[in-house]
Motif scaffolding. Structure first.
Motif, PDB file in Angstrom:
ATOM      1  N   TYR A 214       0.824  -1.209   0.000  1.00 41.56           N
ATOM      2  CA  TYR A 214       0.000   0.000   0.000  1.00 41.56           C
ATOM      3  C   TYR A 214       0.861   1.264   0.000  1.00 41.56           C
ATOM      4  CZ  TYR A 214      -3.378   3.524   1.466  1.00 41.56           C
ATOM      5  OH  TYR A 214      -4.161   4.658   1.543  1.00 41.56           O
ATOM      6  N   TYR A 243      -6.447   3.393  -7.702  1.00 40.45           N
ATOM      7  CA  TYR A 243      -7.474   3.554  -6.664  1.00 40.45           C
ATOM      8  C   TYR A 243      -8.862   3.187  -7.178  1.00 40.45           C
ATOM      9  CZ  TYR A 243      -4.054   5.626  -3.590  1.00 40.45           C
ATOM     10  OH  TYR A 243      -2.972   5.817  -2.781  1.00 40.45           O
ATOM     11  N   GLY A 246      -9.144  -0.449  -6.764  1.00 42.73           N
ATOM     12  CA  GLY A 246      -9.428  -0.802  -5.373  1.00 42.73           C
ATOM     13  C   GLY A 246     -10.870  -0.556  -4.997  1.00 42.73           C
ATOM     14  N   GLN A 250     -13.426  -3.798  -4.231  1.00 41.24           N
ATOM     15  CA  GLN A 250     -13.569  -3.959  -2.789  1.00 41.24           C
ATOM     16  C   GLN A 250     -14.824  -4.762  -2.420  1.00 41.24           C
ATOM     17  OE1 GLN A 250     -11.941  -3.702   0.629  1.00 41.24           O
ATOM     18  NE2 GLN A 250     -11.376  -1.728  -0.229  1.00 41.24           N
ATOM     19  N   GLY A 298      -4.289  -2.449  -8.087  1.00 43.49           N
ATOM     20  CA  GLY A 298      -5.101  -1.754  -7.086  1.00 43.49           C
ATOM     21  C   GLY A 298      -6.277  -2.587  -6.628  1.00 43.49           C
ATOM     22  N   GLY A 299      -6.898  -3.305  -7.571  1.00 42.00           N
ATOM     23  CA  GLY A 299      -8.062  -4.110  -7.228  1.00 42.00           C
ATOM     24  C   GLY A 299      -7.754  -5.314  -6.374  1.00 42.00           C
ATOM     25  N   SER A 301      -4.729  -5.436  -4.279  1.00 41.77           N
ATOM     26  CA  SER A 301      -3.970  -5.068  -3.079  1.00 41.77           C
ATOM     27  C   SER A 301      -4.804  -4.304  -2.050  1.00 41.77           C
ATOM     28  CB  SER A 301      -2.747  -4.230  -3.467  1.00 41.77           C
ATOM     29  OG  SER A 301      -3.129  -3.035  -4.131  1.00 41.77           O
ATOM     30  N   ASN A 302      -5.656  -3.385  -2.491  1.00 41.40           N
ATOM     31  CA  ASN A 302      -6.419  -2.579  -1.538  1.00 41.40           C
ATOM     32  C   ASN A 302      -7.362  -3.404  -0.668  1.00 41.40           C
ATOM     33  OD1 ASN A 302      -6.051   0.511  -1.591  1.00 41.40           O
ATOM     34  ND2 ASN A 302      -5.954  -0.020  -3.756  1.00 41.40           N
ATOM     35  N   LEU A 392      -9.842   0.621   4.690  1.00 41.80           N
ATOM     36  CA  LEU A 392      -8.585   0.892   4.017  1.00 41.80           C
ATOM     37  C   LEU A 392      -7.409   0.827   4.989  1.00 41.80           C
ATOM     38  CD1 LEU A 392      -9.668   3.938   1.821  1.00 41.80           C
ATOM     39  CD2 LEU A 392      -9.467   1.551   1.134  1.00 41.80           C
TER      40      LEU A 392
END
Length: 433
Positions: A214, A243, A246, A250, A298-299, A301-302, A392
């Motif tokens: 992150y 982002y 993410g 999520q 991002g999709g 790791s977040n 987050l």
């Protein structure tokens, strides 16, 4: 959701402006550092300093708030943030920027603690989960919007430093003038690290790795973009897509995590993130492919932060959940401090594409460790999964505590419903007898 927004719109508007300001300064420093001739390692130290301050603030801000009150702390920290943002272009030296980033990280941590405690006080128990989801969406939207604003100015001048300073200053007006009095709250205690590791080795190792991923994404993406010669609009698009990925992924990942073995999902996300990072390493010079890879990175790791939190809390009792979450937050902060430093060293040694090799190593390492842990402990048949909540890595102890309380409230309601159903069935059988 609209009911929650109606009760918290002033707070959410303030947080949106705050995140736009924070998102601008994070990206802007990476670009401006390259313009000023800072070395990659010097910029990585500057970026890492934010997480040093943030971790320190998460430990000290609650005590400071208890001493002088929410409003005073909120106003004082906001003033410091605005002042430092303006001072950055006037003191273009790595040491000055490092000190400024430590202070800004501390201030933002304190501001988040205050805002999240107000959020918790603005909604009832039935809407706490929706409020957390909306809060997360606002945070991510603010960072994405910040990347668009960066394309409107010259990063080598003063104006783009003044803009986030103004946004941060203005953000406090709706919060301080419109919200209800802030509640008192206690600091979330941390579980001893040895005990935490005994509860969930994968949770501990995974959350530290996630912190490194992150912070590299948040702090070093702009440095990478500037180093390979991207234009400012390209850098902004690159970071925004991370982002957006993410934000989009999520909730589907959260839905899946409540229905499958979470270790399988952690393994799959790690593999997907490693493959996407490897693709970016080899094909990063093709901008369209780079954006696709950034979306996947991002999709994957977040959501890992919230997934690992939920997985670890699956194995603890009610009264240990808050301490568990607090301990994991601390470990995540340690990983976040190391992330930019390691990335800067690798980029300085191997060149700018080393940025993605670092992400490959972390995501692949998480996958390998998750696969190994699956051979060491079977999933208990009677495991009562903790509900996934979209939190987050930048969340403070207050948001973690809200999540724990929300899940516990849901569990109590479910237990009461089950008990009522069982009682009704018993009564029906007695009538039939």
């Amino acid at each position: 959701m609209f009911k929650v927004l109606g009760a918290t719109w002033a707070l959410m508007l303030g947080m949106l402006l705050l995140m736009v300001g924070n998102g601008i300064q994070g990206t802007l420093l990476g670009i401006r550092g390259e313009i000023e001739g800072f070395s990659t390692f010097e910029i990585s130290v500057v970026m890492s300093a934010y997480f040093v301050g943030f971790l320190g603030g998460s430990q000290l801000a609650p005590e400071l708030i208890r001493r002088v009150g929410h409003v005073r702390v909120f106003a004082a920290l906001g003033s410091l943030v605005s002042a430092i943002l303006i001072l950055y272009p006037a003191m273009t030296h790595p040491l000055a920027w490092t000190v400024g980033r430590v202070v800004i990280g501390f201030c933002f941590s304190g501001v988040y603690v205050t805002a999240e405690s107000w959020l918790n006080n603005s909604v009832d128990n039935a809407n706490r989960g929706k409020a957390l989801s909306l809060y997360m969406i606002v945070q991510m939207s603010g960072i994405v919007a910040a990347q668009g604003l960066l394309t409107l100015g010259d990063p080598s001048g003063f104006i783009m430093f003044i803009v986030p300073s103004v946004l941060v200053s203005v953000s406090f007006a709706p919060i301080l003038l419109s919200v209800s009095p802030a509640p008192a709250f206690g600091t979330v205690k941390r579980m001893k690290l040895r005990r935490l590791y005994e509860v969930s080795p994968l949770g501990c190792i995974g959350i530290m790795i996630t912190g490194g991923v992150y912070s590299a994404l948040f702090g070093m993406a702009a440095v990478y973009g500037a180093a390979v010669g991207m234009t400012v609009p390209q850098i902004s698009a690159f970071i925004a897509v991370i982002y957006v990925g993410g934000l989009v992924c999520q909730f589907p990942i959260g839905w899946a995590s409540d229905r499958v073995d979470r270790r399988v999902l952690i393994l799959a996300l790690g593999i997907a993130g490693a493959v996407a990072s490897l693709g970016a390493f080899f094909f990063g010079d093709i901008f369209t492919l780079l954006l696709v890879a950034a979306f996947v990175i991002g999709g994957t790791s977040n959501p890992l932060y919230a997934l690992l939190l939920a997985y670890t809390n699956d194995y603890v009792e009610f009264d240990e959940m808050a301490a568990t979450s607090g301990g994991l937050m601390f470990l995540n902060g340690i990983g976040a401090i190391v992330g930019p430093l390691a990335t800067g060293w690798i980029m300085g040694t191997l060149g700018a594409p080393g940025y993605f090799l670092f992400l490959v190593a972390l995501m692949a390492g998480l996958s390998v460790y998750a696969a190994w842990r699956m051979t060491q402990r079977a999933t208990p048949e009677n495991l009562d999964n903790t509900s996934y909540a979209p939190i987050l890595p930048s969340a403070t102890a207050v948001a973690l505590e809200e999540w724990v309380e929300d899940w516990q409230d849901q569990e109590r309601e479910d237990d009461a419903a089950d008990a009522a159903k069982a009682l009704a069935e018993d009564s029906h059988r007695e009538v039939e007898a």
